[in-house]
Design a protein around this motif. Structure first.
Motif, mmCIF file in Angstrom:
data_model
loop_
_atom_site.group_PDB
_atom_site.id
_atom_site.type_symbol
_atom_site.label_atom_id
_atom_site.label_comp_id
_atom_site.label_asym_id
_atom_site.label_seq_id
_atom_site.Cartn_x
_atom_site.Cartn_y
_atom_site.Cartn_z
ATOM 1 N N GLY A 28 -3.545 21.433 15.891
ATOM 2 C CA GLY A 28 -3.536 20.336 14.917
ATOM 3 C C GLY A 28 -4.067 20.749 13.568
ATOM 4 N N GLN A 84 -6.325 27.317 1.798
ATOM 5 C CA GLN A 84 -7.746 27.670 1.953
ATOM 6 C C GLN A 84 -8.074 28.005 3.405
ATOM 7 O OE1 GLN A 84 -6.649 24.861 0.533
ATOM 8 N NE2 GLN A 84 -7.330 24.897 -1.595
ATOM 9 N N ILE A 128 -0.230 24.615 17.676
ATOM 10 C CA ILE A 128 0.058 23.400 18.438
ATOM 11 C C ILE A 128 0.019 22.278 17.417
ATOM 12 C CG2 ILE A 128 -0.725 21.854 20.282
ATOM 13 C CD1 ILE A 128 -2.036 24.317 21.609
ATOM 14 N N GLY A 182 4.292 19.017 19.413
ATOM 15 C CA GLY A 182 3.983 17.809 20.159
ATOM 16 C C GLY A 182 2.559 17.362 19.913
HETATM 17 C C1 LIG Z 1 -12.291 24.723 -2.804
HETATM 18 C C2 LIG Z 1 -11.768 24.415 -1.430
HETATM 19 C C3 LIG Z 1 -12.169 25.217 -0.395
HETATM 20 C C4 LIG Z 1 -11.678 24.950 0.902
HETATM 21 N N1 LIG Z 1 -12.069 25.773 1.930
HETATM 22 C C5 LIG Z 1 -11.538 25.546 3.154
HETATM 23 C C6 LIG Z 1 -11.868 26.391 4.258
HETATM 24 O O1 LIG Z 1 -12.674 27.328 4.156
HETATM 25 N N2 LIG Z 1 -11.297 26.154 5.447
HETATM 26 C C7 LIG Z 1 -10.393 25.122 5.647
HETATM 27 O O2 LIG Z 1 -9.892 24.959 6.782
HETATM 28 N N3 LIG Z 1 -10.089 24.302 4.635
HETATM 29 C C8 LIG Z 1 -10.640 24.477 3.409
HETATM 30 N N4 LIG Z 1 -10.331 23.609 2.410
HETATM 31 C C9 LIG Z 1 -9.585 22.379 2.758
HETATM 32 C C10 LIG Z 1 -8.078 22.593 2.865
HETATM 33 O O3 LIG Z 1 -7.488 22.474 1.594
HETATM 34 C C11 LIG Z 1 -7.443 21.557 3.823
HETATM 35 O O4 LIG Z 1 -7.779 20.272 3.379
HETATM 36 C C12 LIG Z 1 -7.884 21.682 5.278
HETATM 37 O O5 LIG Z 1 -7.753 23.017 5.722
HETATM 38 C C13 LIG Z 1 -6.972 20.793 6.152
HETATM 39 O O6 LIG Z 1 -7.495 20.731 7.443
HETATM 40 P P1 LIG Z 1 -6.628 20.204 8.674
HETATM 41 O O7 LIG Z 1 -5.500 21.140 8.909
HETATM 42 O O8 LIG Z 1 -7.593 19.956 9.772
HETATM 43 O O9 LIG Z 1 -6.127 18.768 8.208
HETATM 44 P P2 LIG Z 1 -4.723 18.263 7.678
HETATM 45 O O10 LIG Z 1 -4.276 19.038 6.494
HETATM 46 O O11 LIG Z 1 -4.868 16.794 7.538
HETATM 47 O O12 LIG Z 1 -3.689 18.593 8.844
HETATM 48 C C14 LIG Z 1 -3.680 17.992 10.092
HETATM 49 C C15 LIG Z 1 -2.537 18.595 10.903
HETATM 50 O O13 LIG Z 1 -2.606 18.106 12.228
HETATM 51 C C16 LIG Z 1 -1.298 17.742 12.651
HETATM 52 N N5 LIG Z 1 -1.482 16.657 13.621
HETATM 53 C C17 LIG Z 1 -1.914 15.399 13.387
HETATM 54 N N6 LIG Z 1 -2.044 14.720 14.550
HETATM 55 C C18 LIG Z 1 -1.687 15.580 15.528
HETATM 56 C C19 LIG Z 1 -1.612 15.469 16.947
HETATM 57 N N7 LIG Z 1 -1.984 14.363 17.595
HETATM 58 N N8 LIG Z 1 -1.184 16.548 17.654
HETATM 59 C C20 LIG Z 1 -0.832 17.707 17.032
HETATM 60 N N9 LIG Z 1 -0.890 17.865 15.692
HETATM 61 C C21 LIG Z 1 -1.312 16.809 14.941
HETATM 62 C C22 LIG Z 1 -0.561 17.316 11.406
HETATM 63 O O14 LIG Z 1 0.842 17.500 11.566
HETATM 64 C C23 LIG Z 1 -1.142 18.288 10.368
HETATM 65 O O15 LIG Z 1 -0.374 19.476 10.315
HETATM 66 C C24 LIG Z 1 -10.805 23.857 1.123
HETATM 67 C C25 LIG Z 1 -10.420 23.057 0.042
HETATM 68 C C26 LIG Z 1 -10.903 23.327 -1.209
HETATM 69 C C27 LIG Z 1 -10.459 22.454 -2.340
#
Ligand SMILES: Cc1cc2nc3c(=O)[nH]c(=O)nc-3n(C[C@H](O)[C@H](O)[C@H](O)COP(=O)(O)OP(=O)(O)OC[C@H]3O[C@@H](n4cnc5c(N)ncnc54)[C@H](O)[C@@H]3O)c2cc1C
Length: 314
Positions: free
Chosen positions: A256, A262, A276, A294
């Motif tokens: 997910g 980043q 996944i 999924g």
């Molecule tokens: C200066 C700066 C530094 C940063 N440093 C980092 C860093 O070091 N590390 C980092 O990770 N991020 C960092 N970020 C944040 C980064 O930009 C993203 O916001 C973050 O990585 C997104 O995390 P995510 O994938 O958990 O969430 P989201 O981007 O919200 O993605 C969620 C994903 O889960 C999937 N999903 C949702 N529900 C389900 C389900 N039930 N089953 C399967 N899949 C599902 C969706 O399709 C989507 O692809 C930084 C941002 C900035 C501005």
């Protein structure tokens, strides 16, 4: 060309990163391993058995145990004239110490090195890992921080001699008030062979237990996105990415996780990626070697059950 490697250790145990540092630099010259702290006898013994280590220097004292640069940098500066390379991991201590040491010695530190191509040629990522820069150094001494995960660990062999390192304690105005630790039996995230990472879509700290369960089955470390950490689902030291830890496992299972730039900055060394994700168009789904499309709450329990059924347990 003699090399001084600063050993990484915690709670009286040598960190696996140290073997990788030694593995990375042992072809540059005879390696002296520097172990600093208190109660580090076992660390020194384990370090002495690393192949490539010529001798272990052990500095013990309360001033060094705190790991504060005010105490350690003068000691390193005193040792520096004997060495062509001074090397630390690109982790919290190395990042703190090396620039200060560089300023004292009037040298340019070369940080975050992921490949050593020649005695004076080093490769390091820039622009959050989007480009690689090759640095050719004409300095007579090089101060390096290495991304331990990018290098293979040295093996173990006969023990090298261990020598105490007398030093004049330097009092620091700073002191450690408390250390907050995440208790975990899982492998070290920065050097783990398998990492299972969870994103914000797990929905809660309770939901993250599913990620931990898969990690336990696979003998893997647990990672998290910043979004998951910011939401309070996972502790800070699990964060992988540009502002988190850099990992280079043989296998990264991203559960997910969208694959924001980043986050990708922290996983570029991963050799195989399984995503996944409910979205086959997510950036991480597109770059993965295999994608299970999924709902993670269906796929992950099914995966754990299938691994259990097959008797897979690391
Ligand atoms: C200066 C700066 C530094 C940063 N440093 C980092 C860093 O070091 N590390 C980092 O990770 N991020 C960092 N970020 C944040 C980064 O930009 C993203 O916001 C973050 O990585 C997104 O995390 P995510 O994938 O958990 O969430 P989201 O981007 O919200 O993605 C969620 C994903 O889960 C999937 N999903 C949702 N529900 C389900 C389900 N039930 N089953 C399967 N899949 C599902 C969706 O399709 C989507 O692809 C930084 C941002 C900035 C501005």
């Amino acid at each position: 060309m003699p090399v001084l490697v600063l050993a990484e250790h915690d709670l009286g145990l040598l960190s696996p990163a140290t073997a990788r540092l030694v593995g990375a630099v042992c072809e540059l010259g005879a390696v002296d391993l520097l172990v600093l702290g208190e109660g580090v006898d076992q660390v020194a013994l384990d370090g002495a058995r690393l192949l490539g280590v010529n001798r272990v220097l052990v500095g013990q004292g309360a001033d060094l145990a705190a790991g504060l640069p005010d105490s350690i940098v003068p000691l390193l500066a005193g040792l520096a004239p004997q060495y062509t390379y001074i090397v630390a991991a690109a982790a919290a201590a190395g990042r703190d110490l090396m620039p200060r040491l560089a300023a004292k010695l009037d040298l340019m530190p070369i940080t975050d090195v992921v490949s050593i191509q020649a005695p004076n040629r080093f490769v390091r990522p820039i622009y959050a890992g989007n480009a690689l820069q090759t640095v050719v150094s004409d300095q007579k001494q090089n101060l390096l921080t290495l991304r331990a995960s990018a290098f293979r660990p040295a093996g173990f062999g006969d023990a090298a001699p261990i020598e105490p390192l007398p030093h004049a304690p330097v009092a620091s105005a700073a002191r450690i008030i408390a250390a907050h630790r995440t208790e975990s039996d899982s492998p070290d995230l920065s050097t783990a062979q398998i990492v299972v990472g969870g994103g914000v879509s797990v929905g809660s700290a309770e939901g993250f237990k599913l990620i931990e369960q898969l990690a336990i089955t696979l003998g893997a470390a647990v990672g998290a996105t910043r979004a998951a950490v910011d939401a309070g689902y996972a502790p800070n030291d699990w964060q992988v990415g540009q502002t988190g830890k850099i990992i280079a496992p043989d296998l990264y299972i991203a559960v997910g996780i969208s694959g924001a730039l980043q986050h990708l900055a922290g996983i570029q060394g991963a050799k195989r990626i399984i995503a996944i994700n409910s979205d086959p168009e997510a950036p991480l789904s597109k770059m993965a070697d295999a994608v299970l499309v999924g709902d993670l709450f269906t796929i992950v329990p099914a995966l754990i059950a299938e691994l259990d059924r097959l008797g897979v347990k690391r």
